[in-house]
Design an enzyme around this catalytic site. Structure first.
Site, PDB file in Angstrom:
ATOM      1  N   ASP A  11       0.821  -1.221   0.000  1.00 29.97           N
ATOM      2  CA  ASP A  11       0.000   0.000   0.000  1.00 29.97           C
ATOM      3  C   ASP A  11       0.856   1.273   0.000  1.00 29.97           C
ATOM      4  O   ASP A  11       0.337   2.374   0.112  1.00 29.97           O
ATOM      5  CB  ASP A  11      -0.945   0.007   1.209  1.00 29.97           C
ATOM      6  CG  ASP A  11      -0.184  -0.060   2.519  1.00 29.97           C
ATOM      7  OD1 ASP A  11       1.063  -0.160   2.491  1.00 29.97           O
ATOM      8  OD2 ASP A  11      -0.831  -0.005   3.586  1.00 29.97           O
ATOM      9  N   GLY A  12       2.161   1.121  -0.079  1.00 33.25           N
ATOM     10  CA  GLY A  12       3.046   2.291  -0.133  1.00 33.25           C
ATOM     11  C   GLY A  12       3.688   2.631   1.203  1.00 33.25           C
ATOM     12  O   GLY A  12       4.617   3.444   1.247  1.00 33.25           O
ATOM     13  N   GLU A  13       3.220   2.041   2.280  1.00 34.23           N
ATOM     14  CA  GLU A  13       3.844   2.331   3.584  1.00 34.23           C
ATOM     15  C   GLU A  13       5.322   1.946   3.552  1.00 34.23           C
ATOM     16  O   GLU A  13       5.697   0.952   2.920  1.00 34.23           O
ATOM     17  CB  GLU A  13       3.162   1.512   4.687  1.00 34.23           C
ATOM     18  CG  GLU A  13       1.793   2.032   5.072  1.00 34.23           C
ATOM     19  CD  GLU A  13       1.126   1.121   6.097  1.00 34.23           C
ATOM     20  OE1 GLU A  13       1.770   0.180   6.600  1.00 34.23           O
ATOM     21  OE2 GLU A  13      -0.063   1.366   6.388  1.00 34.23           O
ATOM     22  N   ARG A  52      11.360  26.793   3.384  1.00 34.24           N
ATOM     23  CA  ARG A  52      10.806  28.061   2.907  1.00 34.24           C
ATOM     24  C   ARG A  52       9.468  28.375   3.565  1.00 34.24           C
ATOM     25  O   ARG A  52       8.978  29.484   3.480  1.00 34.24           O
ATOM     26  CB  ARG A  52      10.679  28.030   1.373  1.00 34.24           C
ATOM     27  CG  ARG A  52      12.034  28.145   0.692  1.00 34.24           C
ATOM     28  CD  ARG A  52      11.924  28.068  -0.810  1.00 34.24           C
ATOM     29  NE  ARG A  52      11.586  26.728  -1.277  1.00 34.24           N
ATOM     30  CZ  ARG A  52      11.391  26.418  -2.552  1.00 34.24           C
ATOM     31  NH1 ARG A  52      11.487  27.335  -3.488  1.00 34.24           N
ATOM     32  NH2 ARG A  52      11.109  25.176  -2.897  1.00 34.24           N
ATOM     33  N   GLN A  53       8.889  27.381   4.240  1.00 34.98           N
ATOM     34  CA  GLN A  53       7.640  27.646   4.973  1.00 34.98           C
ATOM     35  C   GLN A  53       8.007  27.885   6.435  1.00 34.98           C
ATOM     36  O   GLN A  53       7.793  27.055   7.297  1.00 34.98           O
ATOM     37  CB  GLN A  53       6.689  26.471   4.818  1.00 34.98           C
ATOM     38  CG  GLN A  53       6.262  26.269   3.362  1.00 34.98           C
ATOM     39  CD  GLN A  53       5.253  25.174   3.203  1.00 34.98           C
ATOM     40  OE1 GLN A  53       4.268  25.115   3.934  1.00 34.98           O
ATOM     41  NE2 GLN A  53       5.484  24.274   2.268  1.00 34.98           N
ATOM     42  N   HIS A 101      17.489  27.519   3.992  1.00 36.83           N
ATOM     43  CA  HIS A 101      16.896  28.674   3.308  1.00 36.83           C
ATOM     44  C   HIS A 101      16.952  29.921   4.199  1.00 36.83           C
ATOM     45  O   HIS A 101      17.268  31.013   3.732  1.00 36.83           O
ATOM     46  CB  HIS A 101      15.461  28.365   2.886  1.00 36.83           C
ATOM     47  CG  HIS A 101      14.759  29.566   2.369  1.00 36.83           C
ATOM     48  ND1 HIS A 101      15.180  30.239   1.246  1.00 36.83           N
ATOM     49  CD2 HIS A 101      13.708  30.266   2.851  1.00 36.83           C
ATOM     50  CE1 HIS A 101      14.404  31.288   1.043  1.00 36.83           C
ATOM     51  NE2 HIS A 101      13.515  31.327   2.003  1.00 36.83           N
ATOM     52  N   LYS A 132      13.213  41.421  -6.578  1.00 31.62           N
ATOM     53  CA  LYS A 132      12.283  40.531  -7.283  1.00 31.62           C
ATOM     54  C   LYS A 132      10.927  40.520  -6.598  1.00 31.62           C
ATOM     55  O   LYS A 132      10.852  40.615  -5.369  1.00 31.62           O
ATOM     56  CB  LYS A 132      12.917  39.132  -7.274  1.00 31.62           C
ATOM     57  CG  LYS A 132      11.987  37.962  -7.316  1.00 31.62           C
ATOM     58  CD  LYS A 132      12.741  36.653  -7.125  1.00 31.62           C
ATOM     59  CE  LYS A 132      12.363  35.942  -5.833  1.00 31.62           C
ATOM     60  NZ  LYS A 132      12.992  34.631  -5.645  1.00 31.62           N
ATOM     61  N   ASP A 139      22.563  31.745  -4.611  1.00 29.58           N
ATOM     62  CA  ASP A 139      21.265  31.515  -3.964  1.00 29.58           C
ATOM     63  C   ASP A 139      21.317  30.172  -3.245  1.00 29.58           C
ATOM     64  O   ASP A 139      22.235  29.373  -3.466  1.00 29.58           O
ATOM     65  CB  ASP A 139      20.158  31.525  -5.031  1.00 29.58           C
ATOM     66  CG  ASP A 139      18.803  31.972  -4.473  1.00 29.58           C
ATOM     67  OD1 ASP A 139      18.690  32.125  -3.236  1.00 29.58           O
ATOM     68  OD2 ASP A 139      17.867  32.151  -5.262  1.00 29.58           O
ATOM     69  N   THR A 167      11.880  26.200  -9.524  1.00 27.77           N
ATOM     70  CA  THR A 167      11.340  26.307 -10.898  1.00 27.77           C
ATOM     71  C   THR A 167      12.332  27.008 -11.828  1.00 27.77           C
ATOM     72  O   THR A 167      12.157  27.000 -13.041  1.00 27.77           O
ATOM     73  CB  THR A 167      10.048  27.130 -10.907  1.00 27.77           C
ATOM     74  OG1 THR A 167      10.350  28.483 -10.511  1.00 27.77           O
ATOM     75  CG2 THR A 167       9.007  26.559  -9.966  1.00 27.77           C
TER      76      THR A 167
HETATM   77  C1  R5P Z   1      13.715  32.277  -2.325  1.00 24.24           C
HETATM   78  O1  R5P Z   1      13.629  33.046  -1.396  1.00 24.24           O
HETATM   79  C2  R5P Z   1      14.834  31.304  -2.511  1.00 24.24           C
HETATM   80  O2  R5P Z   1      16.033  31.769  -1.973  1.00 24.24           O
HETATM   81  C3  R5P Z   1      15.019  30.984  -3.989  1.00 24.24           C
HETATM   82  O3  R5P Z   1      15.372  32.175  -4.660  1.00 24.24           O
HETATM   83  C4  R5P Z   1      13.762  30.429  -4.574  1.00 24.24           C
HETATM   84  O4  R5P Z   1      13.246  29.429  -3.757  1.00 24.24           O
HETATM   85  C5  R5P Z   1      13.990  29.898  -5.973  1.00 24.24           C
HETATM   86  O5  R5P Z   1      12.791  29.411  -6.467  1.00 24.24           O
HETATM   87  P1  R5P Z   1      12.486  29.369  -8.016  1.00 24.24           P
HETATM   88  O6  R5P Z   1      13.646  28.678  -8.683  1.00 24.24           O
HETATM   89  O7  R5P Z   1      11.212  28.588  -8.126  1.00 24.24           O
HETATM   90  O8  R5P Z   1      12.315  30.775  -8.500  1.00 24.24           O
END
Ligand code: R5P
Length: 315
Positions: free
Chosen positions: A37-39, A96-97, A130, A192, A218, A223
């Site tokens: 079942d994926g467990e 990031r959260q 982060h 940004k 960074d 993405t």
């Molecule tokens: C944002 O604060 C992080 O430091 C990165 O800049 C961010 O998570 C990059 O995400 P993405 O490649 O989706 O723009």
């Protein structure tokens, strides 16, 4: 070193292998698979009673599968009476959260810290979180490593002249300032705005980039939108060569395609997350943080200070 045992989950076995090799320590035997079942089903296949155990697992995609595997391994190790358990998390997801920036949202980074602690982690070793303040979400010791020296070694071989270090957003200023100091370079910042989780827009560039070679730094490329949009704006502002050093190559969705078509000459990432075959590109170079983690593990094991490993980035 006979009390030191390294285990690996399934997220980044290559990095775990590199770390064990550097340490000259054989990896501990662990069985991990899934029930129908994926467990997740794990078994530690050797005695760890009284041992100083390090479990290496990045919480990279599939994030929840890798996180859950780490949690059950920690639980198994704790119940098997390991003397000390360190969760080595080269890429720490959910970081990031880290705040309640809208009504009725969770602080998932804190929740993950709680889960790791309850599962059995006695300490955590991680890389380029982060946000540094995520360290405070843990009530157990956390050692935080930086990839800056590894990138410095790599980029000094390339010898980029007239260099300016650029942060692709205001949140990354501290990190970029550290790099500017280390590389003895100027500093610029891209202002940004994130419109959706998938798309960003550049508002301004703060600092001089005309006629200069750029190194964008960074913590994460997900993405690729932040990086690619920043590179476009920098090119329009007169930058020459544009390279990037980004610790964690999450590279989700069409990030690689975007990167290939972008103004970026090349991107260096670390092996905190394994680069799958379909994500390989001529523009992506991988530098290893295996040696850095091996050094840190050795120092933790022998109760030595690890701050010598990041002297260059007192932030
Ligand atoms: C944002 O604060 C992080 O430091 C990165 O800049 C961010 O998570 C990059 O995400 P993405 O490649 O989706 O723009």
């Amino acid at each position: 070193m006979d009390k030191l045992v390294i285990f690996s989950g399934n997220s980044n076995p290559k990095l775990a292998e590199r770390i064990s090799k550097d340490l000259n320590v054989k990896q501990g035997k662990i069985y991990s698979s899934n029930f129908s079942d994926g467990e997740i089903r794990v078994k530690i296949e050797e005695n760890v009673r009284g041992k100083d155990v390090f479990i290496i697992q990045s919480t990279c995609p599939p994030v929840n599968e890798n996180l859950m595997e780490l949690l059950v391994i920690l639980d198994a190790l704790r119940r098997a009476s390991a003397a000390r358990i360190t969760a080595v998390i080269p890429y720490f997801a959910y970081a990031r959260q880290d705040r309640k920036d809208q009504p009725r949202v969770p602080i998932t980074a804190k929740l993950v810290a709680n889960l790791l602690t309850v599962a059995g982690a006695g300490r955590v070793l991680t890389l380029d979180l982060h946000a540094g303040q995520v360290q405070g979400f843990f009530d157990i010791p956390l050692d935080h490593l930086y990839a800056i020296d590894v990138f410095f070694q790599y980029f000094t071989k390339i010898n980029m002249k007239d260099l300016v270090i650029v942060s692709p957003d205001v949140g990354g200023i501290k990190m970029a300032r550290g790099y500017a100091k280390k590389f003895s370079a100027d500093l610029a910042i891209v202002d940004k705005r994130r419109n959706t989780p998938e798309s960003t827009e550049v508002m301004h560039i703060l600092g001089e980039v005309r006629g200069k070679n750029v190194l964008l730094v960074d913590d994460i490329i997900a993405t690729g939108s932040s990086l690619v949009e920043a590179a476009k704006a920098l090119k329009e502002a007169g930058a020459k060569k544009i390279c990037a050093a980004i610790t964690h190559g999450v590279l989700s969705n069409s990030a690689v395609e975007k990167l290939d078509k972008s103004h970026i000459d090349f991107l260096a990432i670390t092996d905190s997350i394994p680069l799958s075959e379909e994500k390989k590109s001529k523009k992506i170079k991988v530098v290893s943080v295996g040696g850095l983690f091996a050094d840190a593990i050795k120092r933790i094991h022998f109760e030595q200070s690890i701050s010598v490993l990041f002297d260059s980035i007192r932030r």
